[in-house]
Design a protein around this motif. Structure first.
Motif, PDB file in Angstrom:
ATOM      1  N   MET A  90      31.842  27.795  48.629  1.00 22.87           N
ATOM      2  CA  MET A  90      32.099  28.782  47.581  1.00 22.87           C
ATOM      3  C   MET A  90      31.185  30.009  47.650  1.00 22.87           C
ATOM      4  SD  MET A  90      32.637  28.031  43.544  1.00 22.87           S
ATOM      5  CE  MET A  90      33.682  26.636  43.863  1.00 22.87           C
ATOM      6  N   PRO A  91      29.869  29.864  47.790  1.00 21.57           N
ATOM      7  CA  PRO A  91      29.027  31.071  47.827  1.00 21.57           C
ATOM      8  C   PRO A  91      29.405  32.059  48.940  1.00 21.57           C
ATOM      9  CG  PRO A  91      27.671  29.153  47.425  1.00 21.57           C
ATOM     10  CD  PRO A  91      29.045  28.651  47.751  1.00 21.57           C
ATOM     11  N   PRO A  92      29.562  31.624  50.198  1.00 16.87           N
ATOM     12  CA  PRO A  92      29.932  32.625  51.205  1.00 16.87           C
ATOM     13  C   PRO A  92      31.345  33.187  51.009  1.00 16.87           C
ATOM     14  CG  PRO A  92      29.698  30.460  52.229  1.00 16.87           C
ATOM     15  CD  PRO A  92      29.266  30.325  50.818  1.00 16.87           C
ATOM     16  N   MET A  93      32.266  32.349  50.553  1.00 18.17           N
ATOM     17  CA  MET A  93      33.628  32.838  50.338  1.00 18.17           C
ATOM     18  C   MET A  93      33.667  33.877  49.227  1.00 18.17           C
ATOM     19  SD  MET A  93      35.901  29.365  50.771  1.00 18.17           S
ATOM     20  CE  MET A  93      37.437  30.129  50.297  1.00 18.17           C
ATOM     21  N   PHE A  94      33.004  33.602  48.120  1.00 20.23           N
ATOM     22  CA  PHE A  94      33.033  34.533  47.005  1.00 20.23           C
ATOM     23  C   PHE A  94      32.210  35.786  47.291  1.00 20.23           C
ATOM     24  CE2 PHE A  94      34.332  31.193  43.614  1.00 20.23           C
ATOM     25  CZ  PHE A  94      35.629  31.263  44.077  1.00 20.23           C
ATOM     26  N   TYR A  95      31.181  35.655  48.093  1.00 20.30           N
ATOM     27  CA  TYR A  95      30.431  36.853  48.490  1.00 20.30           C
ATOM     28  C   TYR A  95      31.300  37.729  49.387  1.00 20.30           C
ATOM     29  CZ  TYR A  95      26.735  39.940  50.095  1.00 20.30           C
ATOM     30  OH  TYR A  95      25.993  41.048  50.387  1.00 20.30           O
ATOM     31  N   LEU A  96      32.054  37.102  50.286  1.00 20.39           N
ATOM     32  CA  LEU A  96      32.996  37.855  51.131  1.00 20.39           C
ATOM     33  C   LEU A  96      34.032  38.564  50.258  1.00 20.39           C
ATOM     34  CD1 LEU A  96      34.202  38.591  53.933  1.00 20.39           C
ATOM     35  CD2 LEU A  96      35.548  36.485  53.735  1.00 20.39           C
ATOM     36  N   LEU A  99      32.440  41.591  48.794  1.00 23.28           N
ATOM     37  CA  LEU A  99      32.308  42.669  49.781  1.00 23.28           C
ATOM     38  C   LEU A  99      33.647  43.363  50.035  1.00 23.28           C
ATOM     39  CD1 LEU A  99      29.890  41.062  52.397  1.00 23.28           C
ATOM     40  CD2 LEU A  99      29.360  42.767  50.637  1.00 23.28           C
ATOM     41  N   ILE A 100      34.703  42.590  50.106  1.00 18.84           N
ATOM     42  CA  ILE A 100      36.038  43.177  50.295  1.00 18.84           C
ATOM     43  C   ILE A 100      36.401  44.035  49.085  1.00 18.84           C
ATOM     44  CG2 ILE A 100      38.508  42.607  50.424  1.00 18.84           C
ATOM     45  CD1 ILE A 100      37.674  40.227  52.229  1.00 18.84           C
ATOM     46  N   GLY A 101      36.116  43.550  47.894  1.00 18.97           N
ATOM     47  CA  GLY A 101      36.399  44.320  46.683  1.00 18.97           C
ATOM     48  C   GLY A 101      35.631  45.628  46.634  1.00 18.97           C
ATOM     49  N   THR A 102      34.353  45.616  47.002  1.00 16.38           N
ATOM     50  CA  THR A 102      33.580  46.858  46.998  1.00 16.38           C
ATOM     51  C   THR A 102      34.098  47.834  48.049  1.00 16.38           C
ATOM     52  OG1 THR A 102      31.916  45.903  48.484  1.00 16.38           O
ATOM     53  CG2 THR A 102      31.448  45.831  46.119  1.00 16.38           C
ATOM     54  N   GLY A 106      35.642  51.311  47.078  1.00 15.94           N
ATOM     55  CA  GLY A 106      34.745  52.371  47.509  1.00 15.94           C
ATOM     56  C   GLY A 106      33.480  52.412  46.669  1.00 15.94           C
ATOM     57  N   ALA A 107      33.167  51.296  46.053  1.00 11.74           N
ATOM     58  CA  ALA A 107      31.988  51.212  45.190  1.00 11.74           C
ATOM     59  C   ALA A 107      30.775  50.785  46.017  1.00 11.74           C
ATOM     60  CB  ALA A 107      32.228  50.192  44.076  1.00 11.74           C
ATOM     61  N   PRO A 108      29.607  51.189  45.592  1.00  9.49           N
ATOM     62  CA  PRO A 108      28.418  50.744  46.325  1.00  9.49           C
ATOM     63  C   PRO A 108      28.162  49.257  46.075  1.00  9.49           C
ATOM     64  CG  PRO A 108      27.771  51.957  44.372  1.00  9.49           C
ATOM     65  CD  PRO A 108      29.273  52.072  44.479  1.00  9.49           C
ATOM     66  N   GLU A 109      27.616  48.607  47.085  1.00  9.31           N
ATOM     67  CA  GLU A 109      27.293  47.187  46.954  1.00  9.31           C
ATOM     68  C   GLU A 109      26.049  47.043  46.089  1.00  9.31           C
ATOM     69  OE1 GLU A 109      25.776  43.615  49.844  1.00  9.31           O
ATOM     70  OE2 GLU A 109      27.016  45.193  50.711  1.00  9.31           O
ATOM     71  N   ARG A 110      26.157  46.252  45.040  1.00 17.72           N
ATOM     72  CA  ARG A 110      25.028  46.045  44.133  1.00 17.72           C
ATOM     73  C   ARG A 110      24.327  44.742  44.495  1.00 17.72           C
ATOM     74  NH1 ARG A 110      26.574  48.116  38.196  1.00 17.72           N
ATOM     75  NH2 ARG A 110      27.752  49.930  38.834  1.00 17.72           N
ATOM     76  N   ALA A 131      34.892  44.480  41.317  1.00 15.57           N
ATOM     77  CA  ALA A 131      34.959  44.360  42.781  1.00 15.57           C
ATOM     78  C   ALA A 131      35.177  42.911  43.197  1.00 15.57           C
ATOM     79  CB  ALA A 131      33.680  44.903  43.404  1.00 15.57           C
ATOM     80  N   PHE A 132      34.492  41.998  42.538  1.00 14.47           N
ATOM     81  CA  PHE A 132      34.626  40.578  42.857  1.00 14.47           C
ATOM     82  C   PHE A 132      36.038  40.076  42.596  1.00 14.47           C
ATOM     83  CE2 PHE A 132      34.272  36.182  41.082  1.00 14.47           C
ATOM     84  CZ  PHE A 132      34.100  35.529  42.290  1.00 14.47           C
TER      85      PHE A 132
END
Length: 174
Positions: A90-96, A99-102, A106-110, A131-132
């Protein structure tokens, strides 16, 4: 054959019918199409399971079951495929997904630090939430379609290969 491999990992249909969480579906679970394993039902179930695996909710299996029943695809496979997301993946999938959402927005990664609290969830939905959730939606659709089309192609290939092998054996016997 994909059917033999899939059947090895699926639980018995009586076990699933008697599961307390699925009692709410009642006699609908007695439809034989929900337990039959063929190319159409397996591909559909795999697609549904991968679709709901990307949803950041605690009741993914129920959603997969509720979708598999009207679509008349294999219920155990759709529920089992949801477990692609588990505490380890779950952590790597949701982080991916984030990242796709940002990228799409076109939003900066927070940068954020995870905290196991309701306050953190509410606060993060205001900052990283859009973004998530967009990333989860995109990954959900893409993986669901890829899972459906991929398993369908693998199934077709294995059946075609089996027919060719059978044809060759018959030629050798003559």
């Amino acid at each position: 054959m994909p059917k033999k491999i899939i059947k090895r990992f699926l639980p018995d249909h009586q076990t699933i019918k008697n599961h307390k969480a699925l009692k709410m579906f009642g006699t609908v679970l007695h439809d034989p199409n929900l337990w039959h394993l063929n190319r159409k039902s397996a591909s559909g179930a795999f697609g549904i399971g991968l679709f709901f695996a990307w949803w950041p909710v605690p009741f993914q299996m129920w959603l997969a079951a509720a979708s598999a029943i009207p679509m008349r695809v294999n219920l155990p496979l759709s529920m089992a495929t949801v477990w692609v997301t588990n505490p380890f993946t779950m952590p790597p999938m949701f982080y991916l997904a984030y990242l796709i959402g940002t990228t799409v927005l076109g939003a900066p990664e927070r940068h954020f630090k995870f905290q196991l609290s309701w306050q953190w969830v509410v606060q993060s939905m205001e900052t990283i939430g859009p973004a998530f959730l967009l990333g989860c939606g995109i990954c959900s659709v893409v993986c669901g379609l890829a899972g459906y089309l991929g398993l369908d192609a693998i199934w077709r290939y294995s059946v075609s290969k089996a027919w060719k092998n059978r044809k060759l054996r018959r030629k050798k016997m003559q």
